[in-house]
Design an enzyme around this catalytic site. Structure first.
Site: not given
Ligand code: GAR
Length: 208
Positions: A91, A110
């Site tokens: 992020m 995503h």
């Molecule tokens: C996940 O849901 C991923 O798809 C999303 O953040 C989360 C991270 O979770 N990513 C985005 O929104 C990218 N635009 P995690 O750290 O438990 O894998």
């Protein structure tokens, strides 16, 4: 064997799905050799440590601009001889130096069906808040190659889930993670490592 780096910022459940797939022998011709976080507190770093994968931290506080952080990131990736970069809940803003150095070699997950509910500022729980506010009946996840334009690179895999009447953003997020993200991402990584993804313009052909 392709060397893989996973970029993370938070909980790291997608990283865990990759590590679990690797320990089951499901990442063919690839090995996760580094986890890189922009957040020193990310639980994902704990997951890496438990799996015996080296973790690295590059924070925005260490670098005056996003470009400086990106250059440091590219240097680290090259030093580690990385061939595939996986963004798994990463992020922070990165600049063109990364996309130029790793064209068609960066994969992102995503949590929506791109091109819906994506783009600048649309990440994490916000994605599911927007999907519920819009009233969609299905949502899902997308794995795609990363290009300069946010969430707009060629799509590798997508998977859908039903949106249920009483869903909260948190409930929908969990369902999408469990039924889509944690399956799609290891599958896409394994396909990449076997050279089975052929990018033709906006289309990705999957070789059998
Ligand atoms: C996940 O849901 C991923 O798809 C999303 O953040 C989360 C991270 O979770 N990513 C985005 O929104 C990218 N635009 P995690 O750290 O438990 O894998």
């Amino acid at each position: 064997m392709k060397k893989i780096a996973v970029l993370v910022s938070g909980g790291g459940t997608n990283l865990q799905a990759l590590l679990d797939a690797q320990s089951r022998g499901e990442i063919l011709n690839g090995e996760i050799v580094a986890v890189i976080s922009n957040n020193p507190e990310a639980y994902a770093l704990e997951r890496a440590k438990k799996a015996g994968v080296p973790g690295y931290v590059l924070t925005r506080e260490q670098y005056p601009t996003a470009r400086d952080l990106t250059v440091a990131l590219v240097n680290k990736l090259q030093e580690l001889d990385i061939q595939l970069v996986v963004m798994a809940g990463f992020m922070t803003i990165v600049t063109e130096e990364l996309f130029q150095s790793y064209a068609n070699a960066i994969i992102n997950i995503h949590p929506s069906l791109i091109p819906s509910f994506c783009g600048p500022g649309c990440f994490g729980l916000h994605v599911h808040e927007k999907a519920l506010a819009y009233g969609v009946k299905v949502s899902g996840a997308t794995v795609h190659f990363v290009t300069q334009e946010c969430d707009a690179g060629p799509i590798i895999l997508q998977k859908t889930v039903e949106v249920l009447p009483d869903d909260t953003p948190e409930v929908l997020q969990r369902r999408i993670m469990e039924t889509c993200e944690w399956k799609l991402l290891p599958k896409a990584v394994s396909l990449f490592c076997q050279d089975k993804l052929v990018v033709e313009g906006r289309n990705v052909r999957i070789l059998q």
